[in-house]
Design an enzyme around this catalytic site. Structure first.
Site, PDB file in Angstrom:
ATOM      1  N   GLU A 157       7.563 -15.144 -10.687  1.00 17.24           N
ATOM      2  CA  GLU A 157       7.011 -13.851 -10.266  1.00 17.24           C
ATOM      3  C   GLU A 157       6.399 -13.072 -11.417  1.00 17.24           C
ATOM      4  O   GLU A 157       5.337 -12.500 -11.269  1.00 17.24           O
ATOM      5  CB  GLU A 157       8.138 -12.964  -9.704  1.00 17.24           C
ATOM      6  CG  GLU A 157       8.447 -13.145  -8.259  1.00 17.24           C
ATOM      7  CD  GLU A 157       9.410 -12.078  -7.775  1.00 17.24           C
ATOM      8  OE1 GLU A 157      10.526 -11.993  -8.313  1.00 17.24           O
ATOM      9  OE2 GLU A 157       9.051 -11.345  -6.836  1.00 17.24           O
ATOM     10  N   LYS A 213      12.403 -15.498 -10.234  1.00 14.14           N
ATOM     11  CA  LYS A 213      12.179 -14.406 -11.195  1.00 14.14           C
ATOM     12  C   LYS A 213      11.144 -14.816 -12.235  1.00 14.14           C
ATOM     13  O   LYS A 213      10.238 -14.067 -12.544  1.00 14.14           O
ATOM     14  CB  LYS A 213      13.462 -14.031 -11.940  1.00 14.14           C
ATOM     15  CG  LYS A 213      14.489 -13.201 -11.238  1.00 14.14           C
ATOM     16  CD  LYS A 213      14.115 -11.790 -10.899  1.00 14.14           C
ATOM     17  CE  LYS A 213      13.347 -11.737  -9.608  1.00 14.14           C
ATOM     18  NZ  LYS A 213      14.073 -11.506  -8.405  1.00 14.14           N
ATOM     19  N   TRP A 230      -2.890  -2.706  -1.678  1.00  9.10           N
ATOM     20  CA  TRP A 230      -2.568  -4.129  -1.854  1.00  9.10           C
ATOM     21  C   TRP A 230      -3.415  -4.852  -0.813  1.00  9.10           C
ATOM     22  O   TRP A 230      -3.157  -4.750   0.387  1.00  9.10           O
ATOM     23  CB  TRP A 230      -1.071  -4.361  -1.611  1.00  9.10           C
ATOM     24  CG  TRP A 230      -0.626  -5.761  -1.884  1.00  9.10           C
ATOM     25  CD1 TRP A 230      -0.205  -6.261  -3.081  1.00  9.10           C
ATOM     26  CD2 TRP A 230      -0.531  -6.853  -0.946  1.00  9.10           C
ATOM     27  NE1 TRP A 230       0.135  -7.588  -2.944  1.00  9.10           N
ATOM     28  CE2 TRP A 230      -0.060  -7.979  -1.648  1.00  9.10           C
ATOM     29  CE3 TRP A 230      -0.806  -6.987   0.418  1.00  9.10           C
ATOM     30  CZ2 TRP A 230       0.158  -9.216  -1.040  1.00  9.10           C
ATOM     31  CZ3 TRP A 230      -0.601  -8.222   1.028  1.00  9.10           C
ATOM     32  CH2 TRP A 230      -0.124  -9.318   0.294  1.00  9.10           C
ATOM     33  N   ARG A 278       4.011  -0.362  -4.764  1.00 12.84           N
ATOM     34  CA  ARG A 278       3.747  -0.897  -3.422  1.00 12.84           C
ATOM     35  C   ARG A 278       2.429  -1.664  -3.356  1.00 12.84           C
ATOM     36  O   ARG A 278       2.189  -2.411  -2.411  1.00 12.84           O
ATOM     37  CB  ARG A 278       3.702   0.246  -2.399  1.00 12.84           C
ATOM     38  CG  ARG A 278       4.962   1.064  -2.322  1.00 12.84           C
ATOM     39  CD  ARG A 278       4.812   2.156  -1.288  1.00 12.84           C
ATOM     40  NE  ARG A 278       4.714   1.596   0.043  1.00 12.84           N
ATOM     41  CZ  ARG A 278       5.748   1.390   0.842  1.00 12.84           C
ATOM     42  NH1 ARG A 278       6.954   1.725   0.456  1.00 12.84           N
ATOM     43  NH2 ARG A 278       5.578   0.873   2.030  1.00 12.84           N
ATOM     44  N   CYS A 293       0.822  -1.203   0.000  1.00 13.15           N
ATOM     45  CA  CYS A 293       0.000   0.000   0.000  1.00 13.15           C
ATOM     46  C   CYS A 293       0.863   1.264   0.000  1.00 13.15           C
ATOM     47  O   CYS A 293       1.879   1.331   0.672  1.00 13.15           O
ATOM     48  CB  CYS A 293      -0.937   0.074   1.206  1.00 13.15           C
ATOM     49  SG  CYS A 293      -2.091  -1.281   1.308  1.00 13.15           S
ATOM     50  N   GLU A 306      17.000 -18.309  -7.539  1.00 19.78           N
ATOM     51  CA  GLU A 306      16.662 -16.941  -7.919  1.00 19.78           C
ATOM     52  C   GLU A 306      16.102 -16.896  -9.348  1.00 19.78           C
ATOM     53  O   GLU A 306      15.141 -16.177  -9.621  1.00 19.78           O
ATOM     54  CB  GLU A 306      17.896 -16.052  -7.750  1.00 19.78           C
ATOM     55  CG  GLU A 306      17.753 -14.609  -8.214  1.00 19.78           C
ATOM     56  CD  GLU A 306      16.654 -13.831  -7.517  1.00 19.78           C
ATOM     57  OE1 GLU A 306      16.067 -14.318  -6.529  1.00 19.78           O
ATOM     58  OE2 GLU A 306      16.340 -12.723  -7.994  1.00 19.78           O
ATOM     59  N   ASN A 361      -1.787   1.727   5.804  1.00 21.59           N
ATOM     60  CA  ASN A 361      -0.916   0.643   5.330  1.00 21.59           C
ATOM     61  C   ASN A 361      -0.572  -0.190   6.561  1.00 21.59           C
ATOM     62  O   ASN A 361      -0.106   0.364   7.557  1.00 21.59           O
ATOM     63  CB  ASN A 361       0.343   1.253   4.706  1.00 21.59           C
ATOM     64  CG  ASN A 361       1.383   0.210   4.355  1.00 21.59           C
ATOM     65  OD1 ASN A 361       1.054  -0.952   4.150  1.00 21.59           O
ATOM     66  ND2 ASN A 361       2.628   0.630   4.283  1.00 21.59           N
ATOM     67  N   GLY A 362      -0.830  -1.501   6.498  1.00 19.64           N
ATOM     68  CA  GLY A 362      -0.546  -2.348   7.660  1.00 19.64           C
ATOM     69  C   GLY A 362      -1.754  -3.223   7.956  1.00 19.64           C
ATOM     70  O   GLY A 362      -2.643  -3.370   7.121  1.00 19.64           O
TER      71      GLY A 362
HETATM   72  C1  AGP Z   1      12.007 -10.180  -5.308  1.00 19.96           C
HETATM   73  O1  AGP Z   1      11.921 -10.320  -6.688  1.00 19.96           O
HETATM   74  C2  AGP Z   1      10.762 -10.302  -4.597  1.00 19.96           C
HETATM   75  N1  AGP Z   1       9.775  -9.412  -5.068  1.00 19.96           N
HETATM   76  C3  AGP Z   1      10.787 -10.529  -3.104  1.00 19.96           C
HETATM   77  O2  AGP Z   1      11.136 -11.867  -2.941  1.00 19.96           O
HETATM   78  C4  AGP Z   1      11.703  -9.675  -2.217  1.00 19.96           C
HETATM   79  O3  AGP Z   1      13.034  -9.982  -2.486  1.00 19.96           O
HETATM   80  C5  AGP Z   1      11.367  -9.934  -0.740  1.00 19.96           C
HETATM   81  O4  AGP Z   1      10.058  -9.538  -0.502  1.00 19.96           O
HETATM   82  C6  AGP Z   1      12.312  -9.232   0.215  1.00 19.96           C
HETATM   83  O5  AGP Z   1      12.260  -7.856   0.067  1.00 19.96           O
HETATM   84  P1  AGP Z   1      13.350  -6.932   0.713  1.00 19.96           P
HETATM   85  O6  AGP Z   1      14.662  -7.259   0.074  1.00 19.96           O
HETATM   86  O7  AGP Z   1      12.896  -5.541   0.387  1.00 19.96           O
HETATM   87  O8  AGP Z   1      13.386  -7.199   2.171  1.00 19.96           O
END
Ligand code: AGP
Length: 611
Positions: A491, A488, A74, A27, A2, A484, A100-101
């Site tokens: 996602e 990617k 969100w 966000r 959010c 990773e 937000n929260g």
């Molecule tokens: C990365 O592609 C992701 N969107 C997600 O896994 C992200 O790395 C994770 O939420 C951690 O975020 P941060 O590094 O801001 O703590």
């Protein structure tokens, strides 16, 4: 999660709110809304979808309003619908609130309010807070006191901005567990979840502290904190350039960020390499060589992509410094009763510096008296401020939801840390240290070479447009790269993908392999090369199709793999900094060819501030 923006000043609030929301859309982006103060009433507009939908709504006379709040959502409680979108109102419609929260005790609070005759429209936890503020204001309190007294009753996390029709040109904002920052302008002030919404107007900002409540007018800010006057000392200067948060001619932020890695990697090691002594200088860690020698165990905690860089850190630190390293999902660590002995230090890795689980893990370690060190990208973020000391990765703003340049920046910093600890502990000779420093300094150029071959990656990616499953394999330091690569792809393209240690494949995933299953294998000329080749043969024997990430000039691999993407040769422990680049580009081009919204993938958000 959010995005919140609030404006009070002499300009048109709506312009600032909408442009701010666009910058915060990463966000959360399932619905959006705003509330503007007009004469003695509030004009609220909300819609499902993106900020551009909101922009098309007619605000009527409120177009000239000079005070307002806005939100991009969100969803946590309640589906993305117009009714569930923020702002939410109190029972009289004279107070608007964005949040937000998560309000954890919203059910019991709602029951109490219903018993007082207050009815609800939405399924959200946020509406409870709006009604609660209204009920406190109904007792004759001003907005600041009403918010303060409502928040006392709340359990959970919040970043909020609140507006009342009865208090012109005033906003109240508060934070606990969700970030908020106030931009200090000339005759105008802006509150937002993140500086991205502010930098177009002012670079002078104040980060709100946990539990802080502020009243913001065009003339100033007052706070409930121990430092109630917002003195000049609290103002920090943001040194971002607006261009850094623009797409700069690229079709997506993600592509821009992938391409900026030669520069972001240079920024990560600039001024930190000591070529004379063959070590790194990480002043931000605040650790002398003797402090480093005293470290008996390292715990790394993080989530998602940052957790993957932590896994690479384990390989590299254990190899160079011979210190045992445990890598923990922050979300698991925080609810275990972890054993943390004397001599343990914790590295906390986070791009945003706001991830709720990572922050909670950090706080747990601090409570246990463990020294905490941040590896963070966003300057001034909560994790950066709460860790005992730390190193910024200096990757610049990362806007694409899928993390790319932050991952390589974190991996680079972990290599520098391993180098410093290895030298301090005497496990690495000066000569080997110098050689590693030189290899590190050559990385950006090698990344440029890989980026130069992006056309062939695009070609290969097109062939996977209709794939529904993918396997990623790697060994040693390239196993986290396989994880990773798979993350990617899933996602941003929504293709199911799994990462595995290459040798582990035969213990289960091999059952999935057939000619419909592309298998990406990181098969560079390192110590594990022969073993990985055997794994490739095992895949081919089951009619699997192999895409190999291989070392330049390796002709042998071309005899077995269906496709080969080359990377320049580099010392083993630095391979992830190169092998991940073709995987980032691969997922990007697959997602584009499937018509996916690369920068704003469904259900995701950049900064995960709820647990
Ligand atoms: C990365 O592609 C992701 N969107 C997600 O896994 C992200 O790395 C994770 O939420 C951690 O975020 P941060 O590094 O801001 O703590």
């Amino acid at each position: 999660m959010c995005g919140i923006v609030g404006y009070v000043g002499n300009g048109r609030a709506l312009d600032v709110l909408l442009s701010g929301l666009k910058r915060l859309e990463y966000r959360g982006y399932d619905s959006a809304g705003y509330s503007l103060q007009m004469d003695d009433s509030l004009v609220v507009r909300k819609c499902i979808g993106r900020v551009k939908e909101l922009e098309e709504m007619n605000p009527g006379d409120a177009i000239n309003a000079t005070t307002g709040i806005a939100h991009t959502r969100w969803a946590t409680h309640g589906e993305p619908t117009t009714v569930n979108a923020h702002p939410h109102s109190d029972f009289s419609g004279r107070i608007s609130l964005v949040h937000n929260g998560i309000i954890e005790n919203y059910k019991s609070l709602r029951k109490k309010l219903v018993a007082q005759g207050i009815s609800f429209e939405s399924e959200t936890d946020t509406e409870v807070l709006a009604k609660l503020v209204g009920s406190e204001a109904g007792k004759g309190k001003n907005l600041f006191d009403a918010v303060k007294d409502a928040l006392v009753q709340v359990r959970g996390t919040y970043g909020i901005a609140v507006l009342s029709a009865d208090q012109p040109s005033t906003l109240v904002a508060a934070r606990y567990g969700s970030p908020l920052v106030v931009g200090i302008g000339d005759g105008e002030n802006i509150v937002a979840s993140d500086v991205a919404a502010i930098v177009a107007h002012t670079r002078n900002v104040i980060y709100l502290e946990e539990g802080e409540i502020v009243e913001i007018t065009s003339g100033g800010i007052s706070s409930n904190s121990s430092d109630p006057r917002m003195t000049r000392d609290r103002i920090q200067h943001v040194d971002w350039d607006l261009a850094e948060i623009e797409k700069d001619g690229f079709s997506h932020y993600m592509l821009k960020e992938i391409n900026s890695q030669p520069e972001s990697l240079r920024n990560a090691f600039r001024g930190r390499i000591d070529l004379v002594n063959g070590t790194s200088r990480l002043g931000g860690l605040g650790m002398s060589e003797s402090d480093m020698r005293g470290v008996k165990r390292i715990v790394i905690t993080a989530c998602g992509t940052s957790w993957h860089s932590g896994l690479i850190g384990k390989y590299v630190i254990e190899k160079l410094a011979r210190i045992p390293v445990d890598v923990e999902y922050a979300s698991e660590f925080r609810y275990r009763d972890p054993v943390l002995e004397d001599g343990t230090v914790m590295f906390v890795i986070s791009q945003s510096g706001e991830t709720a689980d990572t922050l909670a893990a950090l706080r747990l370690a601090k409570k246990r008296g463990i020294r905490t060190l941040g590896i963070v990208n966003v300057v001034g973020s909560t994790i950066a401020r709460e860790t005992d000391s730390g190193v910024y990765i200096h990757a610049g703003p990362e806007i694409g939801v899928a993390s790319t340049k932050a991952f390589t920046g974190q991996t680079m910093i972990l290599s520098l840390i391993a180098l410093a600890f290895g030298r301090a502990k005497g496990n690495l000779t000066r000569e080997d240290g110098i050689e590693l420093c030189r290899a590190i300094m050559e990385i950006p150029e090698k990344v440029e070479t890989i980026l130069g071959g992006c056309d062939s990656i695009m070609e290969i990616a097109r062939q996977f447009t209709y794939a529904s499953n993918f396997l990623y394999l790697g060994r040693g330091v390239n196993y986290p790269v396989a994880l990773e690569g798979a993350l990617k792809l899933k996602e941003i393209s929504y293709i199911h993908a799994e990462g595995y240690p290459a040798a582990e494949m035969k213990h289960g995933p091999i059952a999935l392999i057939d000619d419909m299953m592309p298998v990406t294998v990181i098969a560079v000329k390192d110590a594990a090369y022969e073993k990985v080749m055997s794994n490739i043969h095992e895949v081919k024997a089951r009619r699997g199709r192999v895409l190999a990430i291989a070392t330049e000039g390796d002709n042998e691999i071309r005899t077995v793999a269906d496709w080969v993407l080359e990377i320049p040769p580099v010392t083993d422990i630095l391979v992830p900094l190169l092998s991940v680049i073709p995987l980032q580009l691969l997922s990007y081009y697959v997602a584009v060819s499937r018509g996916c919204d690369v920068d704003k993938p469904r259900n995701l958000a950049k900064s995960v501030t709820v647990e």
